[in-house]
Write a protein that holds these residues in place. Structure first.
Motif, PDB file in Angstrom:
ATOM      1  N   LEU A   1       0.850  -1.189   0.000  1.00  0.00           N
ATOM      2  CA  LEU A   1       0.000   0.000   0.000  1.00  0.00           C
ATOM      3  C   LEU A   1       0.885   1.239   0.000  1.00  0.00           C
ATOM      4  N   SER A   2       0.407   2.285  -0.649  1.00  0.00           N
ATOM      5  CA  SER A   2       1.185   3.527  -0.698  1.00  0.00           C
ATOM      6  C   SER A   2       0.247   4.701  -0.925  1.00  0.00           C
ATOM      7  N   GLY A   3       0.776   5.897  -0.795  1.00  0.00           N
ATOM      8  CA  GLY A   3      -0.004   7.103  -1.010  1.00  0.00           C
ATOM      9  C   GLY A   3       0.758   8.317  -0.535  1.00  0.00           C
ATOM     10  N   TRP A   4       0.017   9.353  -0.184  1.00  0.00           N
ATOM     11  CA  TRP A   4       0.642  10.552   0.363  1.00  0.00           C
ATOM     12  C   TRP A   4      -0.325  11.201   1.354  1.00  0.00           C
ATOM     13  N   ALA A   5       0.213  12.004   2.264  1.00  0.00           N
ATOM     14  CA  ALA A   5      -0.612  12.648   3.291  1.00  0.00           C
ATOM     15  C   ALA A   5       0.158  13.793   3.915  1.00  0.00           C
ATOM     16  N   PHE A   6      -0.548  14.883   4.233  1.00  0.00           N
ATOM     17  CA  PHE A   6       0.083  15.997   4.934  1.00  0.00           C
ATOM     18  C   PHE A   6      -0.955  16.742   5.755  1.00  0.00           C
ATOM     19  N   ASP A   7      -0.467  17.575   6.651  1.00  0.00           N
ATOM     20  CA  ASP A   7      -1.278  18.301   7.621  1.00  0.00           C
ATOM     21  C   ASP A   7      -1.646  19.660   7.022  1.00  0.00           C
ATOM     22  N   THR A   8      -2.921  19.825   6.631  1.00  0.00           N
ATOM     23  CA  THR A   8      -3.323  21.078   6.003  1.00  0.00           C
ATOM     24  C   THR A   8      -3.512  22.213   7.005  1.00  0.00           C
ATOM     25  N   ARG A   9      -3.868  21.891   8.254  1.00  0.00           N
ATOM     26  CA  ARG A   9      -4.024  22.960   9.243  1.00  0.00           C
ATOM     27  C   ARG A   9      -2.686  23.624   9.536  1.00  0.00           C
ATOM     28  N   ASN A  10      -1.675  22.822   9.794  1.00  0.00           N
ATOM     29  CA  ASN A  10      -0.362  23.357  10.146  1.00  0.00           C
ATOM     30  C   ASN A  10       0.555  23.520   8.944  1.00  0.00           C
ATOM     31  N   GLU A  11       0.042  23.187   7.752  1.00  0.00           N
ATOM     32  CA  GLU A  11       0.804  23.315   6.511  1.00  0.00           C
ATOM     33  C   GLU A  11       2.175  22.666   6.649  1.00  0.00           C
TER      34      GLU A  11
END
Length: 283
Positions: free
Chosen positions: A192-202
């Motif tokens: 499994l793979s993908g991407w993710a980041f924190d939009t509130r804290n950029e």
């Protein structure tokens, strides 16, 4: 557009639809805005899901700083436009909560009871009531920056296709009911793979864990470089938001399992996604 601009002395146009350079309507609007000397901005809000916090912050900044008068529109001028009108009222320092709520009423052709502006307003009004406060522009800004949660927990993420079974939801969630067929005969290991980041804290995250049926599938390697994300997101940190994991299927019996992702932010707080589809394991 020209008639509206001339009659109202418009100086800025904010489109709440996703920019579509491949579509005539988008190219025409942008070209006409340039001909008329207007500032033109696109904020790609979804019609049905609660708006992402980075989109809301961008809209807030434009409402507060863009040359006025401002024309804001979506496709039909009701749902996303109603949300934008609510924000404009809450930010003007003069309007009451009641006046803001009226922006998503039948008067402005808002007919859906779940129009995105309604739960947004209700969440803010509910927070004020719960905390015993009254509305001010400063309190609205605080709530938006520190308390507001979208459906993705203020985390933007995507799971890559699973064994060639493609899905795509650009705002980070997938439709309930997506089922992915995984056969042991085609390999004893599931990648499994993908991407993710924190939009509130950029910012990036501290880690990503995969859950199948609520059971730990494995901690993903996080921080994989994804250069193509630079085409869609301005923050260079997001280029290193990729994640991947590969684990044996032997710990799971045949059957269907909800796929969830558990995210840990840099401050240690966590958020677990709703089911991002189902993985069905068989012989």
């Amino acid at each position: 557009l020209e008639t509206v601009v001339r009659e109202n002395d418009i100086r800025t146009v904010i489109s709440l639809r996703r920019p579509r350079p491949d579509k005539n309507w988008w190219r025409s609007e942008k070209a006409r805005a340039e001909e008329l000397g207007l500032a033109h901005h696109d904020i790609g809000m979804d019609l049905t899901f609660s708006p992402r916090i980075d989109h809301l912050r961008e809209l807030r900044d434009l409402i507060q700083t863009a040359p006025r008068p401002i024309l804001m529109h979506c496709e039909k001028g009701a749902d996303r436009t109603g949300l934008a009108a609510i924000m404009a009222k809450l930010l003007d320092g003069e309007s009451s909560l009641e006046e803001a709520r009226k922006q998503v009423s039948l008067k402005y052709h808002v007919v859906r009871g779940n129009s995105i502006g309604i739960p947004f307003f209700d969440a803010y009004a509910g927070w004020l009531e719960q905390t015993g406060q009254v509305h001010t522009t400063q309190r609205f800004n605080y709530w938006l920056d520190e308390e507001y949660l979208d459906l993705s927990g203020n985390i933007h993420f995507l799971v890559d296709p699973i064994r060639g079974q493609t899905w795509w939801r650009p705002w980070g969630l997938v439709e309930e009911g997506f089922i992915f067929d995984v056969r042991r005969a085609n390999g004893a290991t599931l990648e499994l793979s993908g991407w993710a980041f924190d939009t509130r804290n950029e910012d990036l995250l501290a880690g990503v864990e995969i859950l199948l049926g609520g059971q730990a599938f494995g901690e993903a390697q996080y921080g994989i470089h994804q250069p193509w994300l630079g085409k869609d997101f301005d923050n260079p940190k997001y280029l290193d938001s990729g994640w991947a994991t590969a684990n044996p299927l032997s710990a799971f019996a045949d059957g269907c399992y909800d796929l969830q992702l558990k995210f840990t932010r840099l401050d240690g707080s966590q958020w677990t996604s709703p089911a991002a589809g189902r993985i069905c394991i068989g012989p």
